[in-house]
Every structure is written in C-alpha cells, then in structure tokens.
Write a protein that holds these residues in place. Structure first.
Motif, PDB file in Angstrom:
ATOM      1  N   GLN A  36      32.378  32.542  51.584  1.00  0.00           N
ATOM      2  CA  GLN A  36      32.497  32.657  50.134  1.00  0.00           C
ATOM      3  C   GLN A  36      32.337  34.110  49.672  1.00  0.00           C
ATOM      4  OE1 GLN A  36      33.445  30.238  48.162  1.00  0.00           O
ATOM      5  NE2 GLN A  36      33.487  28.753  49.810  1.00  0.00           N
ATOM      6  N   LEU A  37      31.418  34.828  50.284  1.00  0.00           N
ATOM      7  CA  LEU A  37      31.244  36.239  49.933  1.00  0.00           C
ATOM      8  C   LEU A  37      32.478  37.055  50.312  1.00  0.00           C
ATOM      9  CD1 LEU A  37      27.523  36.902  50.929  1.00  0.00           C
ATOM     10  CD2 LEU A  37      28.478  36.658  48.635  1.00  0.00           C
ATOM     11  N   THR A  38      33.068  36.731  51.470  1.00  0.00           N
ATOM     12  CA  THR A  38      34.284  37.429  51.890  1.00  0.00           C
ATOM     13  C   THR A  38      35.429  37.151  50.927  1.00  0.00           C
ATOM     14  OG1 THR A  38      33.595  37.241  54.211  1.00  0.00           O
ATOM     15  CG2 THR A  38      35.905  37.751  53.789  1.00  0.00           C
ATOM     16  N   MET A  39      35.572  35.895  50.517  1.00  0.00           N
ATOM     17  CA  MET A  39      36.626  35.542  49.567  1.00  0.00           C
ATOM     18  C   MET A  39      36.382  36.196  48.215  1.00  0.00           C
ATOM     19  SD  MET A  39      38.107  31.761  48.664  1.00  0.00           S
ATOM     20  CE  MET A  39      38.512  31.531  50.405  1.00  0.00           C
ATOM     21  N   LEU A  40      35.127  36.263  47.810  1.00  0.00           N
ATOM     22  CA  LEU A  40      34.796  36.936  46.555  1.00  0.00           C
ATOM     23  C   LEU A  40      35.182  38.411  46.618  1.00  0.00           C
ATOM     24  CD1 LEU A  40      33.428  36.756  43.757  1.00  0.00           C
ATOM     25  CD2 LEU A  40      31.265  37.329  44.891  1.00  0.00           C
ATOM     26  N   ASP A  41      34.919  39.059  47.748  1.00  0.00           N
ATOM     27  CA  ASP A  41      35.289  40.463  47.916  1.00  0.00           C
ATOM     28  C   ASP A  41      36.811  40.625  47.882  1.00  0.00           C
ATOM     29  OD1 ASP A  41      34.505  43.310  48.798  1.00  0.00           O
ATOM     30  OD2 ASP A  41      35.955  42.709  50.330  1.00  0.00           O
ATOM     31  N   TYR A  42      37.539  39.742  48.564  1.00  0.00           N
ATOM     32  CA  TYR A  42      38.997  39.786  48.552  1.00  0.00           C
ATOM     33  C   TYR A  42      39.552  39.678  47.133  1.00  0.00           C
ATOM     34  CZ  TYR A  42      39.933  39.416  53.592  1.00  0.00           C
ATOM     35  OH  TYR A  42      40.052  39.661  54.929  1.00  0.00           O
ATOM     36  N   SER A  43      38.893  38.834  46.310  1.00  0.00           N
ATOM     37  CA  SER A  43      39.437  38.568  44.981  1.00  0.00           C
ATOM     38  C   SER A  43      39.406  39.793  44.072  1.00  0.00           C
ATOM     39  CB  SER A  43      38.661  37.420  44.330  1.00  0.00           C
ATOM     40  OG  SER A  43      37.343  37.818  43.999  1.00  0.00           O
ATOM     41  N   PHE A  44      38.634  40.791  44.431  1.00  0.00           N
ATOM     42  CA  PHE A  44      38.554  42.020  43.630  1.00  0.00           C
ATOM     43  C   PHE A  44      39.320  43.167  44.281  1.00  0.00           C
ATOM     44  CE2 PHE A  44      34.734  39.751  42.160  1.00  0.00           C
ATOM     45  CZ  PHE A  44      34.928  39.820  40.788  1.00  0.00           C
ATOM     46  N   PRO A 273      44.312  38.364  48.257  1.00  0.00           N
ATOM     47  CA  PRO A 273      43.430  38.658  47.113  1.00  0.00           C
ATOM     48  C   PRO A 273      43.670  37.726  45.923  1.00  0.00           C
ATOM     49  CG  PRO A 273      44.233  40.697  48.065  1.00  0.00           C
ATOM     50  CD  PRO A 273      44.982  39.589  48.730  1.00  0.00           C
ATOM     51  N   ARG A 274      44.937  37.447  45.607  1.00  0.00           N
ATOM     52  CA  ARG A 274      45.218  36.560  44.476  1.00  0.00           C
ATOM     53  C   ARG A 274      44.836  35.120  44.812  1.00  0.00           C
ATOM     54  NH1 ARG A 274      50.326  38.263  41.501  1.00  0.00           N
ATOM     55  NH2 ARG A 274      48.794  39.912  41.101  1.00  0.00           N
ATOM     56  N   GLY A 275      45.095  34.683  46.033  1.00  0.00           N
ATOM     57  CA  GLY A 275      44.660  33.358  46.440  1.00  0.00           C
ATOM     58  C   GLY A 275      43.147  33.226  46.380  1.00  0.00           C
ATOM     59  N   SER A 276      42.427  34.281  46.775  1.00  0.00           N
ATOM     60  CA  SER A 276      40.965  34.266  46.707  1.00  0.00           C
ATOM     61  C   SER A 276      40.495  34.190  45.263  1.00  0.00           C
ATOM     62  CB  SER A 276      40.395  35.524  47.365  1.00  0.00           C
ATOM     63  OG  SER A 276      40.749  35.588  48.736  1.00  0.00           O
ATOM     64  N   ALA A 277      41.154  34.932  44.378  1.00  0.00           N
ATOM     65  CA  ALA A 277      40.777  34.896  42.965  1.00  0.00           C
ATOM     66  C   ALA A 277      40.984  33.508  42.376  1.00  0.00           C
ATOM     67  CB  ALA A 277      41.588  35.937  42.188  1.00  0.00           C
ATOM     68  N   TYR A 278      42.113  32.889  42.691  1.00  0.00           N
ATOM     69  CA  TYR A 278      42.373  31.549  42.187  1.00  0.00           C
ATOM     70  C   TYR A 278      41.354  30.553  42.740  1.00  0.00           C
ATOM     71  CZ  TYR A 278      46.785  32.396  39.748  1.00  0.00           C
ATOM     72  OH  TYR A 278      47.718  32.804  38.842  1.00  0.00           O
ATOM     73  N   ALA A 279      41.003  30.704  44.026  1.00  0.00           N
ATOM     74  CA  ALA A 279      40.007  29.814  44.626  1.00  0.00           C
ATOM     75  C   ALA A 279      38.646  29.998  43.963  1.00  0.00           C
ATOM     76  CB  ALA A 279      39.909  30.082  46.129  1.00  0.00           C
ATOM     77  N   MET A 280      38.275  31.233  43.650  1.00  0.00           N
ATOM     78  CA  MET A 280      37.002  31.482  42.998  1.00  0.00           C
ATOM     79  C   MET A 280      36.994  30.937  41.577  1.00  0.00           C
ATOM     80  SD  MET A 280      35.220  32.762  45.355  1.00  0.00           S
ATOM     81  CE  MET A 280      33.782  32.919  44.300  1.00  0.00           C
ATOM     82  N   VAL A 281      38.107  31.034  40.878  1.00  0.00           N
ATOM     83  CA  VAL A 281      38.201  30.465  39.531  1.00  0.00           C
ATOM     84  C   VAL A 281      37.962  28.958  39.587  1.00  0.00           C
ATOM     85  CG1 VAL A 281      39.792  29.928  37.646  1.00  0.00           C
ATOM     86  CG2 VAL A 281      39.670  32.255  38.543  1.00  0.00           C
ATOM     87  N   LEU A 282      38.606  28.291  40.532  1.00  0.00           N
ATOM     88  CA  LEU A 282      38.429  26.845  40.675  1.00  0.00           C
ATOM     89  C   LEU A 282      36.984  26.503  40.991  1.00  0.00           C
ATOM     90  CD1 LEU A 282      39.641  23.982  40.872  1.00  0.00           C
ATOM     91  CD2 LEU A 282      40.131  24.458  43.289  1.00  0.00           C
ATOM     92  N   LEU A 283      36.380  27.247  41.905  1.00  0.00           N
ATOM     93  CA  LEU A 283      34.988  26.991  42.286  1.00  0.00           C
ATOM     94  C   LEU A 283      34.047  27.177  41.108  1.00  0.00           C
ATOM     95  CD1 LEU A 283      32.815  26.470  44.455  1.00  0.00           C
ATOM     96  CD2 LEU A 283      32.831  28.933  44.922  1.00  0.00           C
ATOM     97  N   ILE A 284      34.204  28.279  40.371  1.00  0.00           N
ATOM     98  CA  ILE A 284      33.298  28.584  39.262  1.00  0.00           C
ATOM     99  C   ILE A 284      33.444  27.548  38.147  1.00  0.00           C
ATOM    100  CG2 ILE A 284      32.815  30.256  37.436  1.00  0.00           C
ATOM    101  CD1 ILE A 284      33.581  32.448  39.487  1.00  0.00           C
TER     102      ILE A 284
END
Length: 306
Positions: A36-44, A273-284
């Motif tokens: 999750q931390l790696t995906m969060l970093d990718y999203s930015f 990065p965009r896939g990670s951002a979308y995944a983080m939006v869904l999670l949050i």
C-alpha cells in the motif's frame, strides 16, 4: 501490545508466542502495509519511461489525482465519467451488501438457534461445499444460468412467464446475483458468531412478556448482533467494491466497474501511477464510507473484531 504478548505467552508458551508475533508482523508489513505504501508513492509520480525513473523529472506530483477529478479537459471541468463510475460502483456495492444481509440474517439465526449437533454441521457443510469451486468458474456458471438460453430464461418461457428471453446480463441482474453469492459466507458467519453467543433465555423472556416475532428480533437479537452485522457488512462492502473477476465476466457491455478502470490503467494503459491513484481513491472512499456508517450506527472498531 505488552498485555497481548503476555497473554499469548501465558496461553501458548514463549516460543510459540514469539513465532506468532513475528509471523503476524511480517504478514501485515510485507503483504499489506508495504504494497500500500508503494502504491501510494506511485500515485504521486509522473508516468515516465524506465530510463527516466530516478532522474530529475521523477518528482512528486498531484497530476494523477487531478486527472481523476478533472480528466484531460479544462481545469474548471469535472471528470464526470470516472466519478460517475465510482459512484455507481459504490451504490451497487451497498445494494449487494444490504441484499446479502437480508438473505443471511434468517439463515444465521436458524443456524445459531434452531440447529444443533449433526443438523448444524450439515447446514454448515452445505454452505461451504459450493465455495470449493473456483470463483471464476462460479462466475461463468452464473453467466450460463442467466444467459439468453440459460436455465432461468428457459424455465420462465416454459412456464409462460415471459415470451422472449430477458437480457439479465445487460440489466446487471447476473452481476448483482453473482456478487451477492460470491461473498455470502462473509456475511453469514459473523452473524452466526454474534447470534450464537446470545443467551436463549433473553429471547424466551421477551416472548413471555408478549413480544411478537418482529419485536424479538428488533429489540433483542439485532441490537445484540450489531457487531456481527457491522463486521459482515464491512467485509462484503469492501470486497464487492474491489471485485474484478465478477464484473469482468458478468457485467453488461454498458456497465463498467471502477476496478476495471484501475485494471485498464495498470495493464492496457500501462500507466501505473494513474492506476495507483485510482486504486487509492477507491480505498480511501470505501474506508471513509465504512467509518461514517459505523459512526451513524454507533459501532466501534473494537466491537467488530469478533
């Protein structure tokens, strides 16, 4: 944490307790927190070619989140397509969760209070055995079941209920039914665990005081089982929101699940990065909704741990 460790040592011994603590810690860190931390970093990050990753252009940015809200259009516009898909996914997940609760509550009550011994074991076995089949195979089975030439359409036309096949796939009936079935055990067993611990004497006392069937459940059983209800609803909602196989197989041509957008950005689009951002939006958003509902119904996280 110290009290938990001392309790483990008292019950299991020092060696087993240390092993359990290390195993759980590694499990949580390596398989949950670190990804999750790696995906969060990718999203930015910007979506850069491999040669430029780590270079001067590889800096943090809000571009991926801006795209979710505004798309590639003007800065004052909204990305209504992706936001609408997210809203539709969450609404469908709520529907599936409530539908599972309505179906599973009577089953859990009968299993907990009306079945004992061999009968209870047989009912539990009947619930578990169908899930020995792979999830993807079960999804395809639902597609066949709800297809134009499937059992439901053939039976309905044979009984004269309708004249032409109904497109259950396009109308999302197959998708909702498949999702509800996929996670039904995650609703039944938390309910069962909560109701099973309820003293039968409380139900009998309510009946002796003149309470009817509805009042017994509304005033006694459901308030007592509220932690189990919250636990089951949380698991079903989160897993339904994040489902991918069932929407891919059972979804109609005009229906797009939000997880399919995430999948497309990661794979077809090649934009991690965009896939990670979308995944983080869904999670949050999912976590925020769960916490909001728990607050409205006055259920704490500690209560649903059972």
């Amino acid at each position: 944490m110290r009290d938990l460790f001392y309790d483990l040592v008292r019950r299991n011994g020092m060696a087993v307790s240390i092993y359990l603590m290390l195993a759980v810690s590694l499990w949580v860190f390596i398989l949950i927190i670190l990804p999750q931390l790696t995906m969060l970093d990718y999203s930015f990050r910007f979506n850069l070619p491999p040669a430029k990753i780590g270079g001067p252009e590889d800096v943090y940015t809000l571009e991926q989140y801006r795209y979710f809200f505004q798309g590639s259009g003007a800065s004052d516009g909204l990305n209504t397509l992706d936001i609408g898909i997210l809203f539709k996914t969450l609404l469908a997940a709520v529907f599936v969760t409530v539908f599972d609760l309505i179906i599973c509550y009577p089953v859990a009550f009968v299993l907990a209070k009306s079945s004992t011994g061999a009968k209870a074991r047989l009912l539990v076995l009947a619930l578990i055995v169908p899930y020995w089949i792979n999830e993807i195979l079960r999804a395809f089975a639902f597609r066949i079941l709800f297809g134009a030439t499937g059992v439901i359409n053939e039976t309905g036309m044979g009984l004269g209920l309708w004249d032409t096949p109904i497109d259950f796939i396009r109308q999302d009936v197959a998708l909702y039914a498949g999702l509800a079935y996929a996670y039904i055990l995650l609703m039944i067993f938390p309910l069962y665990n909560a109701i099973e611990s309820l003293d039968r004497n409380q139900i009998e006392a309510a009946r002796d005081m003149g309470a009817n069937w509805w009042q017994v459940h509304a005033k006694v059983v459901i308030p007592y089982a509220k932690p189990g209800i919250a636990s089951g609803m949380t698991m079903v909602f989160m897993l339904t929101s994040g489902a991918l196989a069932a929407p891919q197989i059972l979804g109609g041509p005009s229906n797009l699940w939000f997880t399919q957008l995430v999948y497309q950005w990661f794979n077809s689009g090649g934009n991690w990065p965009r896939g990670s951002a979308y995944a983080m939006v869904l999670l949050i958003v999912c976590i925020a909704l769960v916490l909001l509902v728990m607050r409205l119904f006055k259920v704490s996280i500690g209560e649903i741990k059972q």
